[in-house]
Design an enzyme around this catalytic site. Structure first.
Site, PDB file in Angstrom:
ATOM      1  N   GLN A 133       0.844  -1.201   0.000  1.00 28.94           N
ATOM      2  CA  GLN A 133       0.000   0.000   0.000  1.00 28.94           C
ATOM      3  C   GLN A 133       0.878   1.250   0.000  1.00 28.94           C
ATOM      4  OE1 GLN A 133      -3.593  -0.370   0.529  1.00 28.94           O
ATOM      5  NE2 GLN A 133      -3.638   1.739  -0.128  1.00 28.94           N
ATOM      6  N   PHE A 134       1.389   1.639  -1.169  1.00 28.39           N
ATOM      7  CA  PHE A 134       2.267   2.804  -1.225  1.00 28.39           C
ATOM      8  C   PHE A 134       1.564   4.087  -0.793  1.00 28.39           C
ATOM      9  CE2 PHE A 134       0.266   3.440  -5.309  1.00 28.39           C
ATOM     10  CZ  PHE A 134       0.318   4.820  -5.517  1.00 28.39           C
ATOM     11  N   THR A 135       0.235   4.124  -0.882  1.00 26.96           N
ATOM     12  CA  THR A 135      -0.494   5.343  -0.541  1.00 26.96           C
ATOM     13  C   THR A 135      -0.430   5.680   0.953  1.00 26.96           C
ATOM     14  OG1 THR A 135      -2.619   4.184  -0.333  1.00 26.96           O
ATOM     15  CG2 THR A 135      -2.070   5.115  -2.506  1.00 26.96           C
TER      16      THR A 135
END
Length: 146
Positions: free
Chosen positions: A78-80
């Site tokens: 989950q890079f966000t």
């Protein structure tokens, strides 16, 4: 590293309509990696999360870990989680590690969880995923290595 930890009764991740990972009782982990994360961060996070006492014991107190309850892990990249929303209306993702750095560390984090004798299911790194879960409690925590 930054991980959103959700206690779950069941969860599933799908890619293009196909299930790629599913668990019953356990934890859903949304995992973010930043530029200066190392294997030491991954090791710390795996040990910390495996040992978190966030499941209820026989008296109803949060006193048991996912390992002690025989729970499973659904780990989703989950890079966000490293989105910065302080300026403007569009998040800035400059703090998120590039995929060539993040994926090996994310994979290592999952290996370290498996070394704790946990069943670990994953999504597909970098893919558009649908994550469905029944959040138990609800219990949701944010754990960071720094």
């Amino acid at each position: 590293m930054r991980v959103v930890v959700q206690r779950s009764k069941q969860a599933q991740v799908t890619v293009e309509g196909k299930s790629v990972g599913a668990i019953e009782h356990g934890l859903v982990l949304l995992v973010g990696v930043t530029h200066d994360d190392t294997e030491q961060d991954a090791r710390y996070m795996a040990e910390k999360i495996a040992g978190l006492r966030i499941f209820e014991d026989e008296t109803g107190k949060m006193n048991l870990s996912v390992v002690e309850t025989g729970g499973q892990i659904l780990s989703v990249s989950q890079f966000t989680l490293y989105g910065d929303c302080r300026k403007g209306r569009r998040p800035n993702f400059m703090a998120a590690a590039r995929p060539e750095q993040a994926q090996p560390l994310y994979d290592r984090f999952n290996e370290l969880l498996r070394e704790q004798e946990l069943k670990v299911e994953t999504g597909v790194f970098g893919a558009m995923m649908d994550v469905a879960l029944v959040n138990d409690g609800p219990v949701t925590l944010i754990v960071e290595s720094r």
